[in-house]
Design a protein around this motif. Structure first.
Motif, PDB file in Angstrom:
ATOM      1  N   VAL A  81       0.759  -1.298   0.137  1.00 57.63           N
ATOM      2  CA  VAL A  81       0.088  -0.033   0.071  1.00 57.63           C
ATOM      3  C   VAL A  81       0.996   1.362   0.116  1.00 57.63           C
ATOM      4  O   VAL A  81       1.559   1.661   1.063  1.00 57.63           O
ATOM      5  N   ASN A  82       0.975   1.784  -1.086  1.00 56.28           N
ATOM      6  CA  ASN A  82       2.120   3.163  -1.183  1.00 56.28           C
ATOM      7  C   ASN A  82       1.204   4.222  -1.369  1.00 56.28           C
ATOM      8  O   ASN A  82       1.524   5.349  -1.435  1.00 56.28           O
ATOM      9  N   ARG A  83      -0.077   4.175  -2.226  1.00 64.00           N
ATOM     10  CA  ARG A  83      -0.920   5.347  -2.552  1.00 64.00           C
ATOM     11  C   ARG A  83      -2.264   5.019  -2.046  1.00 64.00           C
ATOM     12  O   ARG A  83      -2.605   3.713  -1.862  1.00 64.00           O
ATOM     13  N   PRO A  84      -3.010   6.061  -1.934  1.00 65.44           N
ATOM     14  CA  PRO A  84      -4.372   5.831  -1.234  1.00 65.44           C
ATOM     15  C   PRO A  84      -5.373   4.928  -2.080  1.00 65.44           C
ATOM     16  O   PRO A  84      -6.270   4.174  -1.619  1.00 65.44           O
ATOM     17  N   GLU A  85      -4.966   4.931  -3.573  1.00 66.46           N
ATOM     18  CA  GLU A  85      -5.714   4.413  -4.176  1.00 66.46           C
ATOM     19  C   GLU A  85      -5.508   2.706  -3.892  1.00 66.46           C
ATOM     20  O   GLU A  85      -6.461   1.685  -4.284  1.00 66.46           O
ATOM     21  N   ASP A  86      -4.347   2.331  -3.404  1.00 67.64           N
ATOM     22  CA  ASP A  86      -4.212   0.950  -3.014  1.00 67.64           C
ATOM     23  C   ASP A  86      -4.995   0.404  -1.890  1.00 67.64           C
ATOM     24  O   ASP A  86      -5.054  -0.751  -1.752  1.00 67.64           O
ATOM     25  N   LEU A  87      -5.853   1.288  -1.302  1.00 69.88           N
ATOM     26  CA  LEU A  87      -6.643   0.900  -0.246  1.00 69.88           C
ATOM     27  C   LEU A  87      -7.874   0.224  -0.760  1.00 69.88           C
ATOM     28  O   LEU A  87      -8.567  -0.740  -0.018  1.00 69.88           O
ATOM     29  N   LEU A  88      -8.062   0.509  -1.979  1.00 68.70           N
ATOM     30  CA  LEU A  88      -9.596  -0.297  -2.581  1.00 68.70           C
ATOM     31  C   LEU A  88      -9.473  -1.762  -2.518  1.00 68.70           C
ATOM     32  O   LEU A  88     -10.546  -2.327  -2.362  1.00 68.70           O
ATOM     33  N   GLY A  89      -8.214  -2.410  -2.711  1.00 65.65           N
ATOM     34  CA  GLY A  89      -8.216  -3.643  -2.704  1.00 65.65           C
ATOM     35  C   GLY A  89      -8.382  -4.349  -1.277  1.00 65.65           C
ATOM     36  O   GLY A  89      -8.258  -5.648  -1.228  1.00 65.65           O
ATOM     37  N   LEU A  90      -8.173  -3.662  -0.115  1.00 61.84           N
ATOM     38  CA  LEU A  90      -8.461  -4.366   1.344  1.00 61.84           C
ATOM     39  C   LEU A  90      -9.752  -4.269   2.020  1.00 61.84           C
ATOM     40  O   LEU A  90     -10.715  -3.502   1.501  1.00 61.84           O
ATOM     41  N   ASP A  91      -9.637  -5.009   2.870  1.00 59.60           N
ATOM     42  CA  ASP A  91     -11.093  -5.200   3.627  1.00 59.60           C
ATOM     43  C   ASP A  91     -11.060  -4.162   4.557  1.00 59.60           C
ATOM     44  O   ASP A  91     -10.274  -3.965   5.399  1.00 59.60           O
ATOM     45  N   TRP A  92     -12.337  -3.352   4.810  1.00 57.34           N
ATOM     46  CA  TRP A  92     -12.341  -2.289   5.488  1.00 57.34           C
ATOM     47  C   TRP A  92     -13.257  -2.686   6.884  1.00 57.34           C
ATOM     48  O   TRP A  92     -14.318  -3.237   6.840  1.00 57.34           O
ATOM     49  N   LEU A  93     -12.655  -2.228   8.042  1.00 58.12           N
ATOM     50  CA  LEU A  93     -13.336  -2.601   9.158  1.00 58.12           C
ATOM     51  C   LEU A  93     -13.647  -1.067   9.752  1.00 58.12           C
ATOM     52  O   LEU A  93     -12.944  -0.248   9.816  1.00 58.12           O
ATOM     53  N   ALA A  94     -15.116  -1.033  10.174  1.00 56.88           N
ATOM     54  CA  ALA A  94     -15.508   0.320  10.192  1.00 56.88           C
ATOM     55  C   ALA A  94     -16.507   0.412  11.501  1.00 56.88           C
ATOM     56  O   ALA A  94     -17.064  -0.490  11.852  1.00 56.88           O
ATOM     57  N   LEU A  95     -16.347   1.498  12.112  1.00 56.45           N
ATOM     58  CA  LEU A  95     -17.368   2.253  13.159  1.00 56.45           C
ATOM     59  C   LEU A  95     -18.709   2.346  12.432  1.00 56.45           C
ATOM     60  O   LEU A  95     -18.554   2.779  11.020  1.00 56.45           O
ATOM     61  N   ASN A  96     -19.930   1.784  12.897  1.00 58.86           N
ATOM     62  CA  ASN A  96     -21.246   2.379  12.047  1.00 58.86           C
ATOM     63  C   ASN A  96     -21.133   3.627  11.670  1.00 58.86           C
ATOM     64  O   ASN A  96     -21.614   4.084  10.695  1.00 58.86           O
ATOM     65  N   SER A  97     -20.562   4.659  12.374  1.00 61.44           N
ATOM     66  CA  SER A  97     -20.796   5.937  12.483  1.00 61.44           C
ATOM     67  C   SER A  97     -19.658   6.663  11.602  1.00 61.44           C
ATOM     68  O   SER A  97     -19.614   7.805  11.241  1.00 61.44           O
ATOM     69  N   ASP A  98     -18.443   6.017  11.168  1.00 63.90           N
ATOM     70  CA  ASP A  98     -17.256   6.601  10.706  1.00 63.90           C
ATOM     71  C   ASP A  98     -17.375   6.586   9.049  1.00 63.90           C
ATOM     72  O   ASP A  98     -18.781   6.562   8.379  1.00 63.90           O
ATOM     73  N   THR A  99     -16.287   6.434   8.219  1.00 65.84           N
ATOM     74  CA  THR A  99     -16.356   6.590   6.992  1.00 65.84           C
ATOM     75  C   THR A  99     -16.765   5.360   6.308  1.00 65.84           C
ATOM     76  O   THR A  99     -16.720   5.440   4.965  1.00 65.84           O
TER      77      THR A  99
END
Length: 296
Positions: free
Chosen positions: A178-196
């Motif tokens: 992960v070197n650039r923000p767009e590299d985040l798109l292939g990752l599993d996102w763990l989130a608070l219900n209220s966040d992003t």
């Protein structure tokens, strides 16, 4: 309420032994005191005092009635004393609400010395990542982060913090770099219900550029500690408050992603339902929390 005032005047007359002496104590004229006693006798239809040119003596009914009036005055004085104690010293039950992430060392480090110094103070803590109604829950003081929507509350800004993109090393070994923000798109996102989970991440780069990335959450919940545990277990990437993950970053159990890219800082606030007439317990707690919360 007028009758209570007359009862207090009557008790003072008996204690002082004369209308004149009672008038001096009460800051009234002797004729005003006499008028209050007369109205009390008229309303009760009972003679309370025998009046002579030399002294006042209680009737039998007056002696009985005096005991109740004296108790009323004593209770009123106790109530005033109790209010003075609440105003001047931290006593009673202190009710504080805070996000779940604050449930560890910052809260205990701030409030334990306060409790040790004041034995008349007790503490009840409520940890929720959702905002609760401070009035309905009788909350004296709340710690809140981010945007404050309820304008009826009084908020004291004590500082800013920021969220870090974090993942466990074991998870990152299974994924491309992960070197650039767009590299985040292939990752599993763990989130608070209220966040992003429903809003794009807005990341500011070292050269001043801004990139927005919309992440779809694989796991979401209403508790930041649960999100952190899933992250530590190698389930994906999450946003974590900087002041809460110092230890994990130091030991290497979590790694920060894209450290040169920053999210917008968020404010940390101490919130009370009102500004005026704060009891001492709230004033002392505000000062203790102000000194400790951002020190971790």
């Amino acid at each position: 309420m007028e009758q209570l005032k007359r009862m207090a005047v009557f008790a003072t007359v008996v204690d002082c032994g004369s209308m004149v002496a009672a008038a001096e104590v009460l800051g009234m004229t002797a004729s005003a005191v006499s008028q209050q006693i007369r109205k009390l006798e008229e309303s009760t239809q009972v003679s309370l005092l025998h009046r002579t040119t030399r002294k006042l003596t209680l009737t039998e009914a007056g002696a009985t009635f005096y005991q109740s009036c004296a108790q009323v005055v004593a209770l009123a004085r106790q109530a005033e004393q109790r209010l003075a104690e609440l105003r001047d010293a931290p006593v009673g039950e202190l009710r504080i609400a805070a996000p779940v992430g604050f449930s560890g060392r910052p809260i205990s480090a701030a409030l334990a010395p306060l409790l040790q110094a004041h034995s008349g103070l007790s503490l009840k803590l409520f940890f929720h990542d959702e905002q609760i109604d401070l009035i309905e829950q009788r909350i004296d003081l709340a710690i809140r982060v981010g945007n404050l929507e309820d304008s009826s509350l009084v908020a004291r800004h004590i500082g800013d913090s920021r969220m870090l993109l974090c993942a466990a090393p074991a998870y990152l070994l299974r994924k491309p770099p992960v070197n650039r923000p767009e590299d985040l798109l292939g990752l599993d996102w763990l989130a608070l219900n209220s966040d992003t989970a429903h809003n794009p991440l807005s990341l500011s780069g070292p050269a001043g550029e801004v990139q927005k990335v919309r992440m779809e959450s694989r796991v979401s919940c209403n508790n930041i500690l649960a999100v952190r545990h899933f992250t530590l277990a190698g389930m994906g990437v999450s946003l974590q408050p900087e002041q809460e993950v110092h230890e994990e970053l130091a030991t290497g159990s979590l790694r920060e992603l894209l450290p040169e890219w920053r999210l917008q800082p968020f404010g940390i606030y101490l919130v009370t339902p009102r500004r005026d007439a704060q009891p001492a317990k709230v004033r002392y707690a505000i000062e203790a929390l102000r000194q400790h919360l951002l020190a971790f």
